[in-house]
Motif scaffolding. Structure first.
Motif, PDB file in Angstrom:
ATOM      1  N   VAL A 468      34.649  47.255  41.567  1.00 57.25           N
ATOM      2  CA  VAL A 468      34.727  45.981  42.272  1.00 57.25           C
ATOM      3  C   VAL A 468      36.106  45.873  42.908  1.00 57.25           C
ATOM      4  O   VAL A 468      37.122  46.133  42.248  1.00 57.25           O
ATOM      5  CB  VAL A 468      34.496  44.797  41.312  1.00 57.25           C
ATOM      6  N   GLY A 469      36.138  45.498  44.164  1.00 56.99           N
ATOM      7  CA  GLY A 469      37.400  45.294  44.857  1.00 56.99           C
ATOM      8  C   GLY A 469      37.624  43.828  45.156  1.00 56.99           C
ATOM      9  O   GLY A 469      36.684  43.080  45.437  1.00 56.99           O
ATOM     10  N   VAL A 470      38.868  43.422  45.105  1.00 57.77           N
ATOM     11  CA  VAL A 470      39.245  42.042  45.387  1.00 57.77           C
ATOM     12  C   VAL A 470      40.448  42.061  46.313  1.00 57.77           C
ATOM     13  O   VAL A 470      41.388  42.843  46.114  1.00 57.77           O
ATOM     14  CB  VAL A 470      39.600  41.275  44.096  1.00 57.77           C
ATOM     15  N   LYS A 471      40.414  41.215  47.335  1.00 58.67           N
ATOM     16  CA  LYS A 471      41.584  41.023  48.185  1.00 58.67           C
ATOM     17  C   LYS A 471      41.896  39.537  48.247  1.00 58.67           C
ATOM     18  O   LYS A 471      41.036  38.722  48.589  1.00 58.67           O
ATOM     19  CB  LYS A 471      41.352  41.569  49.591  1.00 58.67           C
ATOM     20  N   LEU A 472      43.116  39.195  47.904  1.00 59.69           N
ATOM     21  CA  LEU A 472      43.603  37.822  47.954  1.00 59.69           C
ATOM     22  C   LEU A 472      44.599  37.707  49.099  1.00 59.69           C
ATOM     23  O   LEU A 472      45.592  38.442  49.128  1.00 59.69           O
ATOM     24  CB  LEU A 472      44.281  37.446  46.637  1.00 59.69           C
ATOM     25  N   THR A 473      44.318  36.819  50.029  1.00 58.40           N
ATOM     26  CA  THR A 473      45.165  36.679  51.204  1.00 58.40           C
ATOM     27  C   THR A 473      45.674  35.248  51.314  1.00 58.40           C
ATOM     28  O   THR A 473      44.892  34.294  51.217  1.00 58.40           O
ATOM     29  CB  THR A 473      44.378  37.026  52.486  1.00 58.40           C
ATOM     30  N   TRP A 479      44.256  29.995  50.123  1.00 53.73           N
ATOM     31  CA  TRP A 479      44.004  31.419  49.882  1.00 53.73           C
ATOM     32  C   TRP A 479      42.610  31.791  50.380  1.00 53.73           C
ATOM     33  O   TRP A 479      41.690  30.974  50.378  1.00 53.73           O
ATOM     34  CB  TRP A 479      44.090  31.743  48.383  1.00 53.73           C
ATOM     35  N   ARG A 480      42.471  33.042  50.786  1.00 52.75           N
ATOM     36  CA  ARG A 480      41.165  33.609  51.083  1.00 52.75           C
ATOM     37  C   ARG A 480      40.899  34.702  50.063  1.00 52.75           C
ATOM     38  O   ARG A 480      41.738  35.562  49.807  1.00 52.75           O
ATOM     39  CB  ARG A 480      41.116  34.183  52.496  1.00 52.75           C
ATOM     40  N   LEU A 481      39.727  34.645  49.468  1.00 52.87           N
ATOM     41  CA  LEU A 481      39.337  35.576  48.413  1.00 52.87           C
ATOM     42  C   LEU A 481      38.132  36.387  48.872  1.00 52.87           C
ATOM     43  O   LEU A 481      37.062  35.825  49.138  1.00 52.87           O
ATOM     44  CB  LEU A 481      39.012  34.782  47.136  1.00 52.87           C
ATOM     45  N   ARG A 482      38.314  37.687  48.978  1.00 50.22           N
ATOM     46  CA  ARG A 482      37.210  38.579  49.320  1.00 50.22           C
ATOM     47  C   ARG A 482      36.880  39.428  48.111  1.00 50.22           C
ATOM     48  O   ARG A 482      37.752  40.077  47.520  1.00 50.22           O
ATOM     49  CB  ARG A 482      37.583  39.474  50.499  1.00 50.22           C
ATOM     50  N   VAL A 483      35.603  39.431  47.710  1.00 54.18           N
ATOM     51  CA  VAL A 483      35.124  40.221  46.573  1.00 54.18           C
ATOM     52  C   VAL A 483      34.027  41.141  47.095  1.00 54.18           C
ATOM     53  O   VAL A 483      33.094  40.684  47.763  1.00 54.18           O
ATOM     54  CB  VAL A 483      34.571  39.317  45.461  1.00 54.18           C
ATOM     55  N   HIS A 484      34.129  42.432  46.795  1.00 54.99           N
ATOM     56  CA  HIS A 484      33.134  43.355  47.341  1.00 54.99           C
ATOM     57  C   HIS A 484      32.828  44.484  46.353  1.00 54.99           C
ATOM     58  O   HIS A 484      33.685  44.885  45.547  1.00 54.99           O
ATOM     59  CB  HIS A 484      33.601  43.938  48.677  1.00 54.99           C
ATOM     60  N   THR A 571      33.201  36.417  50.916  1.00 53.97           N
ATOM     61  CA  THR A 571      34.509  35.814  51.158  1.00 53.97           C
ATOM     62  C   THR A 571      34.468  34.333  50.811  1.00 53.97           C
ATOM     63  O   THR A 571      33.522  33.622  51.173  1.00 53.97           O
ATOM     64  CB  THR A 571      34.931  35.994  52.622  1.00 53.97           C
ATOM     65  N   PHE A 572      35.506  33.892  50.107  1.00 54.14           N
ATOM     66  CA  PHE A 572      35.651  32.490  49.728  1.00 54.14           C
ATOM     67  C   PHE A 572      36.977  31.977  50.289  1.00 54.14           C
ATOM     68  O   PHE A 572      38.002  32.660  50.188  1.00 54.14           O
ATOM     69  CB  PHE A 572      35.656  32.314  48.212  1.00 54.14           C
ATOM     70  N   ASP A 573      36.949  30.801  50.847  1.00 54.04           N
ATOM     71  CA  ASP A 573      38.169  30.145  51.302  1.00 54.04           C
ATOM     72  C   ASP A 573      38.547  29.051  50.315  1.00 54.04           C
ATOM     73  O   ASP A 573      37.703  28.228  49.933  1.00 54.04           O
ATOM     74  CB  ASP A 573      37.979  29.548  52.693  1.00 54.04           C
TER      75      ASP A 573
END
Length: 584
Positions: A468-473, A479-484, A571-573
């Motif tokens: 599982v990959g996560v990117k927090l921006t 914050w923007r949270l992408r989980v893939h 993606t979650f904002d």
């Protein structure tokens, strides 16, 4: 003297509380003990009767206390010492009652506290304390054989034992006690360069290790033991929320997810501030003193420490300013993988009795603060993200999967210019037959128990991996949270956003999912607490499972559940109310 006046007032309040809870029934086997407020039973542990004994000793010894040389209180303290002698086993140990019977480390906690109590009372020229002093000395002397031979359970217990052995060596002069302390210290210090102790317990056991190593350093003549204490105190400056609460979102002990403040650090921070003349340590001690509303456990009583060392009450050095606008990564350069690779050669096979190996030790943690906003990005724990914005508190963001099943822990953290990248990887396979020449004799008998088979010799087959990959921006307003996850097989996944229950959650795409939980099917939701809000967008509902096996939600919280099926890329904002974004 404002600090001293507060310490006296707090101590007097808890002196009265202890008097009300002391068992005075002459027919009771608990006579003299102070009842635990939760279960009504007096215990001889360092957070039980000895804790109250330390409080009472401080009251009797402080001229400013309303209980100074109070005859009734002196009699009550003497009764408490008699309780301790009755509840001390023949081998010198005590049993807390709820666990750890005949426990050397729990006895050591008490020794560190009561040795200081005896020192304080020995400075009082008052005959009414003679029997109490004698009982305390007898109790402490009786513990020596157990501590000279006894073992421990947890990493911090070693430093508690070392400190207690130092106190007993000072009291009795027995060389074997100092030698035993040396054996524990020879194991080396379990603290990273950034100041993280094994148990990652910011709420409880960090300060325990700090204080005990200060005592051990002084009593055993080991100044090098102060270096990890300094590192930990400097680290703690970045692990405090704007309201003074300590970050416990990734603890490896019982403070995990519970509210704690810095009060437990008052004495170690005070001691190191005066020793080093360090403004940062003085600032920590000041914040800890402001939070203090209880004197502390028997070995960590703030007033007791100050009465034994009056110089701690002097305003030296002038407190500095604790950091409140920062982005830091703790343990970002710690060579954790190298240490983990050496675990196989340790010989324990990955198992330890009545404790944990804590392989998460040294895992990276990112911390950010700006204004009233506090962010924690975590690895090697059930949650990977927590955010506080004033009164609005997103306590955890968790990913659960039916692959293992349970929560997916992030194994790695990479800082980016605009945020962080994390990943969590799991592997799960199958196990072939044991080679015939390695089978035990029982395999050819009438019964072959499963537990007698050498399972470690089975060959792994069909190994599967789940990543599982996560990117927090960082964004302009949050914050923007992408989980893939690109796993092609259909695996159930659930992302949980866990909030403090004091707030309210509103949104059109919500439906019940059990006690304290709601499915977040679609659209946007808003969590509000007072005038503070956290708005989220990006809900989904691809399956109907309310709970992934092995991933129980934290109790007493409010959770939003997003249900996904692999493969997914979501993606979650997360938007924060008001202008309180990062301050440049």
């Amino acid at each position: 003297m404002r600090l001293y006046e507060k310490l006296i007032a707090v101590n007097d309040y808890w002196t009265k509380d202890g008097l009300e809870r002391q068992t005075m029934d002459s027919a009771s086997r608990f006579r003299g003990g102070v009842c635990d407020p939760e279960n009504g039973i007096p215990w001889p542990s360092h957070t039980g009767t000895p804790m109250t004994m330390a409080i009472w000793a401080c009251a009797l010894a402080s001229r400013e206390s309303r209980y100074y040389r109070d005859a009734e209180l002196a009699m009550r303290l003497e009764l408490a010492t008699e309780f301790m002698l009755r509840f001390q086993h023949d081998d010198g140990t005590i049993s807390p009652g709820w666990t750890n019977l005949h426990s050397p480390p729990d006895t050591a906690f008490v020794v560190v506290g009561l040795a200081q109590v005896l020192e304080l009372l020995s400075r009082q020229d008052w005959r009414a304390l003679d029997r109490t002093r004698g009982n305390l000395r007898l109790f402490l002397e009786r513990t020596a054989p157990a501590l000279a031979t006894g073992g421990c359970h947890t990493p911090n217990h070693r430093w508690v034992l070392a400190a207690a052995l130092g106190f007993l060596h000072k009291l009795t002069g027995q060389r074997e006690l100092a030698a035993r302390a040396g054996q524990w210290l020879a194991e080396g210090i379990d603290c990273t360069e950034d100041g993280e102790w094994t148990e990652r317990s910011n709420g409880i056991y960090n300060s325990v290790s700090d204080l005990m190593l200060i005592h051990a350093s002084d009593l055993l003549g080991r100044p090098e033991l102060l270096e990890p204490v300094r590192r930990n105190l400097r680290m703690m400056a970045y692990l405090v929320h704007p309201d003074g609460e300590v970050v416990t979102d990734y603890s490896g002990r019982q403070d995990f997810g519970h509210k704690h403040d810095l009060s437990g650090y008052f004495l170690p921070a005070k001691l190191m501030a005066h020793r080093d003349r360090d403004p940062l340590f003085a600032a920590l001690a000041e914040l800890a003193g402001d939070a203090l509303n209880h004197p502390g456990s028997a070995p960590n009583n703030g007033l007791l420490g100050c009465l034994l060392r009056p110089e701690l009450l002097e305003p030296v050095p002038e407190p500095g300013k604790l950091p409140d606008n920062y982005q830091v990564v703790i343990n970002g350069t710690f060579p954790r993988e190298r240490y983990l690779a050496e675990m196989a050669s340790a010989g324990h096979g990955g198992h330890i009795h009545h404790s944990r190996l804590h392989p998460e030790f040294g895992a990276p943690i990112a911390r950010e603060r700006y204004g009233r906003t506090s962010v924690t990005v975590m690895t090697e724990t059930n949650s990977f993200f927590a955010l506080r914005h004033g009164a609005a508190r997103l306590l955890a963001v968790q990913i659960a999967s039916s692959f293992e099943p349970g929560y997916v822990r992030m194994n790695g953290l990479e800082p980016l210019e605009d945020g962080y990248r994390l990943f969590g990887e799991e592997a799960k396979g199958y196990y072939g037959p044991i080679p015939a020449d390695r089978l035990p004799a029982a395999s050819g008998g009438p019964v072959s128990p499963w537990y007698l088979l050498p399972h470690h010799l089975r060959e792994v087959t069909h190994l599967q991996r789940h990543r599982v990959g996560v990117k927090l921006t960082r964004t302009a307003d949050g914050w923007r949270l992408r989980v893939h996850c690109g796993m092609p097989d259909a695996m159930l996944t659930q992302i949980s956003f866990v909030f403090d229950p004091v707030g309210e959650i509103d949104g059109d795409g919500l439906s019940p999912a059990g006690v304290g939980a709601q499915f977040w099917r679609e659209g946007a939701v808003c969590y509000s607490a007072g005038s503070d809000r956290i708005e989220l967008a990006g809900g989904a509902h691809e399956h109907r499972t309310a709970a992934i096996r092995g991933a129980a939600l934290p109790s007493g919280c409010a959770a939003l559940l997003v249900n996904l099926v692999t493969p997914y890329d979501r993606t979650f904002d997360i938007r924060l109310s008001g202008p309180d974004r990062k301050e440049e």
